[in-house]
Scaffold this motif. Structure first.
Motif, short mmCIF file in Angstrom:
data_model
loop_
_atom_site.label_atom_id
_atom_site.label_comp_id
_atom_site.label_asym_id
_atom_site.label_seq_id
_atom_site.Cartn_x
_atom_site.Cartn_y
_atom_site.Cartn_z
N THR A 565 0.31 -1.83 11.28
CA THR A 565 -0.38 -2.69 12.41
C THR A 565 0.67 -2.83 13.83
OG1 THR A 565 -1.14 -3.86 10.44
CG2 THR A 565 -1.89 -4.73 12.76
N ARG A 741 12.17 -5.29 0.97
CA ARG A 741 11.11 -5.30 -0.02
C ARG A 741 11.54 -4.83 -1.30
NH1 ARG A 741 6.11 -3.94 2.88
NH2 ARG A 741 6.28 -5.61 4.57
N ASP A 846 -3.04 -9.76 4.58
CA ASP A 846 -1.54 -9.87 4.56
C ASP A 846 -1.04 -11.34 4.42
OD1 ASP A 846 1.07 -8.96 5.07
OD2 ASP A 846 0.95 -9.67 7.04
N1 LIG Z 1 10.04 -3.79 10.11
C1 LIG Z 1 9.55 -4.75 9.63
N2 LIG Z 1 10.22 -5.44 8.88
C2 LIG Z 1 10.00 -6.51 8.08
N3 LIG Z 1 8.70 -6.67 8.28
C3 LIG Z 1 7.85 -6.07 8.48
C4 LIG Z 1 7.97 -4.92 9.41
N4 LIG Z 1 7.05 -4.18 9.86
C5 LIG Z 1 5.84 -5.07 9.44
N5 LIG Z 1 6.21 -6.09 8.66
C6 LIG Z 1 5.49 -6.93 7.86
O1 LIG Z 1 4.98 -6.28 6.80
C7 LIG Z 1 3.84 -6.97 6.62
C8 LIG Z 1 2.80 -5.66 6.26
O2 LIG Z 1 2.30 -5.01 7.52
P1 LIG Z 1 1.27 -4.44 7.83
O3 LIG Z 1 0.04 -5.54 7.77
O4 LIG Z 1 1.14 -3.93 9.21
O5 LIG Z 1 1.22 -3.17 6.91
P2 LIG Z 1 0.21 -2.12 6.99
O6 LIG Z 1 0.85 -1.00 6.96
O7 LIG Z 1 -1.10 -2.41 8.00
O8 LIG Z 1 -0.42 -2.32 5.49
P3 LIG Z 1 -1.96 -2.26 4.83
O9 LIG Z 1 -2.19 -0.68 4.68
O10 LIG Z 1 -2.03 -2.75 3.43
O11 LIG Z 1 -2.72 -3.20 5.78
C9 LIG Z 1 3.38 -7.60 7.81
O12 LIG Z 1 3.74 -9.02 7.05
C10 LIG Z 1 4.30 -7.30 8.72
O13 LIG Z 1 4.56 -8.57 9.47
#
Ligand SMILES: Nc1ncnc2c1ncn2[C@@H]1O[C@H](COP(=O)(O)OP(=O)(O)OP(=O)(O)O)[C@@H](O)[C@H]1O
Length: 982
Positions: A565, A741, A846
């Motif tokens: 995102t 993580r 999320d």
């Molecule tokens: N570099 C980072 N370091 C720490 N936290 C992060 C980082 N990038 C994203 N996040 C956090 O990780 C979480 C998941 O991110 P995001 O919702 O963008 O995942 P996504 O790839 O869209 O996953 P999904 O496919 O499940 O929707 C969010 O809470 C976001 O704030």
């Protein structure tokens, strides 16, 4: 009805030669007055027009089609002929006839041309419906080619009508080179079109003879045997030819590409036969009779005797030979009922029963129902295939895998199977146009062996190898075509080689973060974390695309929770910084709100209000008044970015200057919706008035450019397969997870009383420890049909009682969107600690501190879905757990796979292995790859990679394919394969 001019031009645009032929056919049939045999109108015209207008949503033409009755249909023919520009149907028919006479003349001209010589000199690639791409582009040979062609064709062109020239495309761009027979077929015998009938059947016979002569010509390349009309199959009746052609099998190749859906094991299965079981058995017909029950009801009963090996352990019949195999004969009764007096006549009953002769060997499949007598069973929903040919019966005796063909267009699998056997007999071992080197390098069988192997395998390994080769072909020609087109656009040899090198190395073109726009940099600074290495690379790659004056078309792919995102947000900020707008479309309202809140909270951290972009949320539940204001803001450019659901593609949503559209979880949107979104975004954004200067340094052409598209997906697809899947999309992958993580501890348990108690105890521990728990249910309310399923609503009260002191929330798809938002935000804020939910949370939700998930009746979900669900926990730094509960122990092994791995790619493969090769060649498995009939999404990525390498090697040794004279034949001969537009 008076047709509008738009209807008229619409029909004219599409009329071409096909429609004229269909009208001739229909007219001929409809006016046939043979005594005692008045032929009816066919539905060919109606179905063709109907298909077109449904595809293009043309309502006035659809209305035109709403006629029935014989006289009405002749009126329809007249109407369509007039719309096509003829005075009436008669006039159209006369012109068509004249055309065909000229076509016969054309055949004689073709006969005199040495096409093999021409095509060897000037090979070309033809992909789908595109014009042939010539592979030899130096001007000297161009001249030579023109001379050869003009010498041979001058005569014909002089005598032919303008109409004919247009039909057969003798233009500068489109030479009739490559296997000429495809074109000759096209003229005289049949077309690779879905016309349901051929007009002028008498004349056809004449043309067909002429063509047969041509086909027998020694100058014809061997591979073109595959492009012969199926009318050359020996031993086939003219009715069968017609049936096959009506089913779309116009050429030998089309027929051979009708692959078996599976292979039956010729040893009838071991084990016992049980009520309700679906079986596939070989047997012998022992009786066939037609029985009249009453004056308007009768039935056909065929009894098949099958021999099965029944193991003592699985048998219900006791045997004194403990553990020994027992051979048992079972009788299967196949009944078909007929109602209506004409089906009760003795002659009809004799006729149908005589089709199944005593002693015939058959292959039957269907559902077992016990009959009264011992070892007798009724077979329901059955299919019966006769092994008519001696060869098929030998297959049975040799115990080779027996191919089972899917039926197509109402054709019986037995007819297809026999026709395929006949086509195989006609094949020559040297039909393969693939360079021998490629076959050796990738250890592939030649095309002849591949067709034999897939249709007549000696064993399953041979079938698998054949399948590999055929998939390789699909991918190879696609890759070759794409790469060749890319090379064509590049000038010098050095540039071409550089481009090939880049394709091999996947070299990145990026923009460093110090060059990003101020808004993107501000957003980066506002983040509470720093981007991971692959997030940063992804943004850099996207930024590079955004700076180019052509629209980006990129897929951003990464596992659940990897942080896609923020990458998309940064891309949006980049375009907003230059004064343009961004649209962010997601599949659910819950997700839209979540993204909206996430971005607004980040923007709040910006210093100073003046540079903050204006963001809006637009979903189906936004009030009418509010939507109007938002749409107005988008139209005037006041709103810089909108996040929303399908509402963004509504016609009334108009943008002033849309520059990027992000589509989250793009596989959730159908292809049509995606297409609509893209095309919609392309048009309204161009309405800029003279004074609407967006940015000083943007040229007009940039302002009018179509928006960039960034699609996001968490579906684990191998890189190479994604390339094929998403056509011309570039691919960016996020391969690492944010730091901190922790792996999610996963358990698969049986959901009996003790299992449930264990889980409840784990939940209690988690809650005491300050965690939050998702409870995921397969259904909302209890179902009488499926009493074993837990339901979210039904369990709500009992969970609340069980976990007193820990507030519970409920979330499901039937709730109003405000209630959904409320439930989710209470869970996010910690107001509720347990959230009972259905799979609505599967996509994108999320809540970083949610730390445990319990999935009830996990056997109801697919492995990929369970992996996505599990991705809702473990999104923060807290250690998380996930428990899959299943209602029967038999589902446990499948779920245990998730205990072992959290790698999306591994799980996708494991799913495949667990499902077993069952429907090995089934289309269903390749649902995502409609262009490739036997390739499987989950497993065939390596073949695509090999095909990609092979195409690179071929083009690397010879940029213009001059060293591969067969390539022309390859490509033209295989044109049907490369139906994907490049
Ligand atoms: N570099 C980072 N370091 C720490 N936290 C992060 C980082 N990038 C994203 N996040 C956090 O990780 C979480 C998941 O991110 P995001 O919702 O963008 O995942 P996504 O790839 O869209 O996953 P999904 O496919 O499940 O929707 C969010 O809470 C976001 O704030």
């Amino acid at each position: 009805m008076i047709a509008s001019s738009s209807t008229q031009s619409w029909i004219k645009d599409r009329s071409g030669n096909h429609l004229a032929r269909v009208i001739c056919l229909e007219f001929q049939r409809g006016s046939s007055k043979r005594i005692g045999f008045r032929m009816r109108f066919t539905n060919a015209l109606g179905s063709r027009l109907f298909r077109w207008c449904s595809r293009e949503n043309h309502t006035s033409v659809r209305k035109l089609l709403e006629v029935d009755g014989t006289s009405e249909r002749s009126k329809l023919l007249n109407k369509v002929s007039v719309l096509m520009g003829y005075s009436n149907t008669q006039c159209l028919i006369e012109q068509e006839r004249a055309c065909r006479e000229s076509a016969t003349e054309l055949i004689s001209v073709f006969k005199e041309i040495d096409f093999q010589e021409i095509s060897a000199k000037f090979p070309c690639i033809k992909i789908g419906d595109s014009s042939p791409i010539e592979l030899f582009d130096d001007s000297a040979s161009m001249k030579q080619k023109e001379t050869v062609l003009s010498e041979n064709l001058t005569n014909f062109i002089q005598v032919s009508s303008g109409n004919l020239e247009a039909t057969y495309e003798f233009s500068d761009k489109c030479y009739p080179i490559g296997p000429p027979l495809t074109n000759v077929d096209h003229l005289s015998i049949s077309e690779e079109s879905s016309l349901t009938q051929q007009p002028f059947s008498n004349e056809l016979a004449v043309d067909s003879d002429a063509c047969q002569e041509l086909l027998a010509d020694a100058t014809v390349p061997h591979s073109s045997i595959l492009d012969k009309s199926i009318r050359c199959l020996p031993g086939t009746t003219s009715r069968q030819y017609r049936q096959l052609e009506d089913g779309g099998f116009h050429t030998v190749r089309k027929l051979l590409q009708h692959f078996p859906r599976t292979y039956a094991d010729l040893q009838n299965p071991r084990g016992s036969i049980e009520e309700g079981q679906y079986i596939m058995l070989f047997g012998t017909i022992i009786s066939s009779r037609g029985v009249r029950i009453k004056h308007a009801l009768s039935f056909l009963e065929v009894v098949v005797s099958c021999s099965i090996i029944e193991n003592e352990l699985s048998s219900s019949v006791k045997s004194c030979n403990s553990g020994a195999d027992q051979k048992k004969t079972v009788h299967l009764h196949l009944k078909k009922f007929f109602s209506g007096t004409r089906f009760s006549s003795q002659s009809f009953l004799n006729c149908i029963s005589s089709k199944y002769r005593e002693g015939d060997i058959v292959y039957v499949s269907g559902k077992i129902k016990k009959a009264l007598a011992n070892h007798h069973y009724d077979l329901k929903e059955y299919t019966i295939d006769m092994l008519e040919e001696e060869e098929q019966q030998c297959t049975l005796l040799d115990r080779k895998p027996y191919p089972i063909y899917p039926s197509k267009a109402g054709l019986k699998p037995s007819l297809l199977s026999i026709s395929i056997s006949r086509a195989l007999k006609m094949l020559n071992p040297d039909i393969d146009p693939m360079p021998h080197k490629v076959l050796v390098e990738f250890n592939l069988p030649n095309l002849f062996d591949a067709y034999m192997g897939i249709h007549k395998p000696k064993n399953l390994d041979e079938a698998d190898l054949a399948r590999r080769r055929l998939i390789f072909d699909d991918f190879f020609y696609l890759q070759l075509g794409r790469l060749f087109q890319m090379l064509e656009a590049v000038g010098t040899r050095i540039e071409k080689e550089e481009l090939l090198l880049k394709c091999k190395n996947h070299e990145l073109n990026t923009v460093g973060d110090d060059e990003w726009s101020p808004l993107a940099r501000k957003l980066l600074e506002a983040l509470p974390y720093s981007l991971t290495h692959s997030q940063l690379n992804a943004v850099k790659e996207i930024m590079w695309d955004l700076r180019r004056p052509v629209p980006m078309n990129r897929l951003l792919q990464g596992d659940v929770g990897c942080g896609k995102t923020i990458v998309a947000f940064l891309a949006c900020m980049e375009v907003i910084s230059s004064g343009f707008q961004a649209a962010f479309m997601v599949p659910t309202e819950v997700l839209a709100r979540q993204h909206y809140e996430h971005l607004t909270s980040l923007l709040e951290k910006f210093d100073g209000d003046e540079c903050k972009p204006n963001i809006a949320l637009l979903t189906g539940s936004t009030s009418t008044r509010e939507s109007r204001i938002i749409r107005n803001g988008l139209k005037t450019g006041e709103i810089a970015m909108v996040i929303g659901t399908h509402s963004l593609i509504a016609d009334k949503t108009v943008f002033l200057a849309l520059r990027i559209s992000v589509i989250d979880e793009q596989q959730r949107f159908g292809v049509v919706q995606r297409g609509r979104f893209n095309s919609k975004l392309y048009t309204p954004s161009i309405k800029l008035s003279d004074d609407d200067t967006i940015s000083d340094d943007n040229s007009d052409s940039e302002n009018f450019m179509a928006p960039h598209v960034l699609a996001m997906s968490a579906t684990p697809i191998p890189r190479t397969l994604a390339l094929a899947l998403y056509g011309d999309m570039s691919l960016t992958q996020i391969t690492d997870l944010p730091p901190g993580r922790q792996p999610i501890e996963t358990f698969a348990l049986e959901g009996n009383d003790s299992g449930l108690e264990t889980v409840f105890q784990m939940m209690r521990d988690e809650l005491v420890d300050g965690g939050k728990v998702y409870l995921v249910y397969p259904i909302i309310e209890e179902s009488e049909q499926l009493p074993q399923l837990h339901a979210a609503k039904a369990d709500f009260d009992s969970i609340r009682e069980k976990f007193e002191g820990y507030p519970c929330g409920l979330l499901h798809g039937r709730m109003h969107s405000d209630e959904k938002d409320g439930a989710l935000s209470s869970f996010r804020s910690g107001e509720t600690r347990i959230l009972l939910s259905t799979q609505v949370i599967e996509i994108g939700v999320d809540v970083p501190d949610a730390s445990m998930m319990v999935v009830m009746n996990a056997e109801r979900f697919g492995i990929a879905q369970l992996h996505q669900l599990r991705g809702r926990v473990g999104r923060g730094e807290r250690k998380s757990r996930c428990v899959y509960l299943c209602s029967s122990p038999s589902a446990l092994p499948r779920l245990k796979v998730l205990e072992k791995s959290s790698d999306g790619f591994y799980l996708a493969n494991a799913d495949l292995v667990l499902r077993g090769p069952g429907n090995l060649l089934g289309r269903k498995q390749s649902g995502h790859l409609p262009e490739f009939p036997i390739a499987r999404l989950e497993s065939d990525g390596d073949i695509l990679q090999e095909a990609h390498n092979a195409a690179l090697n071929v083009l690397g040794t010879s940029n213009d394919l001059a060293l591969y004279p067969d390539a022309g034949n390859i490509a033209t001969g295989q044109q049907h394969k490369c139906e994907v537009s490049c």
